[in-house]
Design an enzyme around this catalytic site. Structure first.
Site, PDB file in Angstrom:
ATOM      1  N   HIS A   1       0.797  -1.229   0.000  1.00 55.98           N
ATOM      2  CA  HIS A   1       0.000   0.000   0.000  1.00 55.98           C
ATOM      3  C   HIS A   1       0.840   1.295   0.000  1.00 55.98           C
ATOM      4  O   HIS A   1       0.713   2.137  -0.889  1.00 55.98           O
ATOM      5  CB  HIS A   1      -0.869   0.057   1.269  1.00 55.98           C
TER       6      HIS A   1
HETATM    7  C1  BDR Z   1      -2.694   0.604   5.608  1.00 59.20           C
HETATM    8  O1  BDR Z   1      -2.823   0.083   6.925  1.00 59.20           O
HETATM    9  C2  BDR Z   1      -1.583  -0.384   7.378  1.00 59.20           C
HETATM   10  O2  BDR Z   1      -1.722  -1.668   7.880  1.00 59.20           O
HETATM   11  C3  BDR Z   1      -0.614  -0.299   6.235  1.00 59.20           C
HETATM   12  O3  BDR Z   1       0.657   0.104   6.693  1.00 59.20           O
HETATM   13  C4  BDR Z   1      -1.231   0.748   5.326  1.00 59.20           C
HETATM   14  O4  BDR Z   1      -0.821   2.056   5.688  1.00 59.20           O
HETATM   15  C5  BDR Z   1      -3.427  -0.309   4.643  1.00 59.20           C
HETATM   16  O5  BDR Z   1      -4.778  -0.401   4.970  1.00 59.20           O
END
Ligand code: BDR
Ligand code: CA
Length: 314
Positions: free
Chosen positions: A243
């Site tokens: 992400h």
């Molecule tokens: C987001 O949530 C976190 O677990 C990850 O680092 C990312 O920023 C994804 O939903």
């Protein structure tokens, strides 16, 4: 070469946060002014320590790292050890950090930096819950018109949520903060799950990173192999969604992404849909556009960029 883009990363590392930070450190187009940390994937005591370990990995031990909010504005903290492990950065064994934690609060660093740098010259990349950003805007509303752009990871529309059926983790943890940020009139680029779920690590892509063979690349491959297991076991996917680096990659190669200017509103009241990002993708209302919402990317180019840049680090 064009002048470097000044950047502050606001983060809750997190393996994908780590890759975002490393991508920024390895990129000569960017001038990372500092790292601000927030509670999210794990509590603040761990996120600030993890951020410093990542600076160590990149050989950036003089990078200013600040601790920020320990709790969301109005709700109890929700964490994600089920994805990231008990340290938040499970996978490699990393030594205690040499990069120091700066005195002072992350929110004050954000405010002071935005006020002291040329107006419009600093981008903020929030890749965790938005608590620090909202606190800075509450304490110093004048900074809203001085922030060049916010490039954030959070939300989801066509993909729904990843922590509840309706909500993505970063927004769910602090919906109030997200709502205040989206209402502040700052230019925002948003990386929702709709695009980040197309940025899958895959065994081949992780192997290409490991094959670089450097200390940092091997640590990243170890992180990704730990991180991927959650999606692989739960969804049967090849790899996991990377992400947070989408934010930094968009700053470097925006032509590899596509999206739309939209209105985005945040649900802050309903228990069922708390933290949902209501994105007016089809422009069915006349609510004003407040974000450029990204929906697609060239995933091969994205991983090529990450792999090439990681190869520049120790
Ligand atoms: C987001 O949530 C976190 O677990 C990850 O680092 C990312 O920023 C994804 O939903
Ligand atoms: Ca994150």
């Amino acid at each position: 070469m064009a002048p470097k883009q000044k950047l502050i990363i606001d983060t809750d590392p997190g393996q994908d946060d780590a890759v975002a930070m490393l991508l920024a450190f390895a990129s000569p187009e960017l001038d990372v002014l500092g790292i601000t940390t927030v509670a999210g994937n794990v509590p603040l005591a761990l996120t600030q320590e993890n951020a410093r370990k990542i600076c160590d990995l990149a050989g950036c031990t003089d990078m200013p790292v600040f601790a920020g909010a320990e709790q969301p504005l109005a709700r109890s903290l929700v964490t994600a050890e089920h994805v990231h492990g008990s340290t938040g950065l499970d996978g490699p064994v990393l030594p205690p950090p040499a990069t120091p934690l700066q005195d002072g609060h992350a929110v004050d660093f954000l405010i002071d930096t935005i006020r002291s740098e040329d107006s419009g010259s600093v981008t903020i990349a929030p890749i965790g819950p938005l608590t620090n950003i909202a606190m800075a805007l509450r304490k110093a509303p004048d900074i809203a018109e001085r922030i060049g752009r916010i490039v954030m990871m959070g939300g989801g529309y066509f993909e729904g949520g990843n922590i509840t059926p309706a909500a993505e983790f970063n927004i769910y943890v602090d919906p109030q903060a997200a709502a205040e940020m989206f209402a502040a009139g700052i230019p925002i680029t948003m990386m929702p799950l709709d695009v980040t779920h197309k940025a899958m690590t895959t065994a081949a892509r992780t192997a290409a990173i490991r094959a670089i063979g450097s200390k940092t690349a091997v640590a990243v491959a170890d992180m990704l192999e730990f991180y991927e297991r959650f999606d692989e076991e739960k969804y049967g996917s090849d790899g996991g969604p990377l992400h947070d680096p989408c934010t930094i990659a968009w700053m470097l190669q925006p032509e590899r992404f596509s999206g739309r200017h939209c209105n985005v509103e945040i649900e802050t009241e309903s228990d069922l849909t708390m933290g949902m990002t209501v994105i007016d993708w089809r422009q069915v209302t006349d609510r004003p556009h407040n974000a450029f919402v990204v929906g697609d990317l060239d995933a091969d180019a994205f991983f090529r960029l990450i792999t090439d840049r990681l190869a520049k680090l120790p």
